[in-house]
Design a protein around this motif. Sequence first.
Motif, short mmCIF file in Angstrom:
data_model
loop_
_atom_site.label_atom_id
_atom_site.label_comp_id
_atom_site.label_asym_id
_atom_site.label_seq_id
_atom_site.Cartn_x
_atom_site.Cartn_y
_atom_site.Cartn_z
N ASP A 217 11.06 26.59 32.18
CA ASP A 217 12.10 27.26 31.65
C ASP A 217 12.79 28.14 33.04
O ASP A 217 13.36 28.76 33.27
CB ASP A 217 12.10 28.25 30.66
N ALA A 218 11.62 29.38 33.86
CA ALA A 218 12.29 29.99 34.43
C ALA A 218 12.72 29.38 35.77
O ALA A 218 13.59 29.99 36.20
CB ALA A 218 10.74 30.56 34.93
N ARG A 219 11.87 28.07 36.61
CA ARG A 219 12.83 27.31 37.32
C ARG A 219 14.36 27.08 36.76
O ARG A 219 14.77 26.19 37.93
CB ARG A 219 12.01 26.15 37.68
N ALA A 220 14.46 26.45 35.64
CA ALA A 220 15.79 26.05 35.33
C ALA A 220 16.70 26.90 34.78
O ALA A 220 17.78 27.26 35.45
CB ALA A 220 15.50 25.74 33.47
N VAL A 221 16.30 28.34 34.55
CA VAL A 221 17.67 29.57 34.86
C VAL A 221 18.01 29.51 36.31
O VAL A 221 18.80 30.21 35.94
CB VAL A 221 16.51 30.75 34.29
#
Length: 220
Positions: free
Chosen positions: A104-108
Motif C-alpha cells: 500500500d505504501a508503494r501504491a501511495v
Amino acid sequence: MTGPDRRSILKALVTTLAGLSVGGLETPAAAAVDASDASESWTTQTLEAFADTLIPGQRRFPGDVAVAGAVAGPGAVQAGAVGLLHSPELPVAPLLPAIAALLDARAVAYAALRLIWLPPTLPPFVGLPFSDRTALVGGLFDPDDPDRPIWQVLSLLVGLAFDTAGQQDTVEALGQGHPGLTWLHFPEPDPDGMWRFPDFSYGRQLAALHPNTTASGSPA
C-alpha cells in the motif's frame, strides 16, 4: 519499512513455500475464501488485489473491489491464494499486515507521482485502476528494487495456489472442482488416485525399468 524487517518476511515466505512443496498444509478448508468473508480487512483486500493482478479473474460478487474483473473465468483469488496465505498453519500469516502495508505504501507513492486520486475508503493498492496495479506490480520486480525477493516468493505462492492447488491434496482438489486446476484442464488421476503417463515424452523409451522398482513407481 517499519515492523518486521525484510529478512524476517522473506524467511517466512520461503518457509511457507518449502512447507507447501512437501504437503505441509493439512487443512484444505483454510485455503477457501468465502465471498461473504472477502474484503473484510485492508490486509485481505490488498493481498486479494495483488493476487488478482498476477492471475486475474472475474468479480466474485457485485461490488467486489479487490478483484478488478479484468477477465472472465477464475483467477488466483477464486483459487484460494489469499486464504492459503492466511492459514494459521503457515509462518507467513502473522506478517501479512506488514506485507500489505508495504504494498500500500508503494501504491501511495505511485499514485502521488502520477496525480492519481485514491479513494479514502479503500486500501491504496485496491484503489488503483487495474492498469495501474499492473504497472506498479511490474515495477516491483525490477532488479534494483530492495523488496524484489519478497514479491518474487509471494508471487510463487500465488501461482502455486492457482496452477497446482499446492495447499490441497491434488485428488481432493480436483474432486472439489478447484478453480485453477479445472480452468487449466488438469488431468484426472487413474481410479486408484495415481497419475500414470503411458506415452514416452520423447516418443520412445530411453531406459529400461529397474527390476526393483516398486509398484508405485518408486526406486528400490
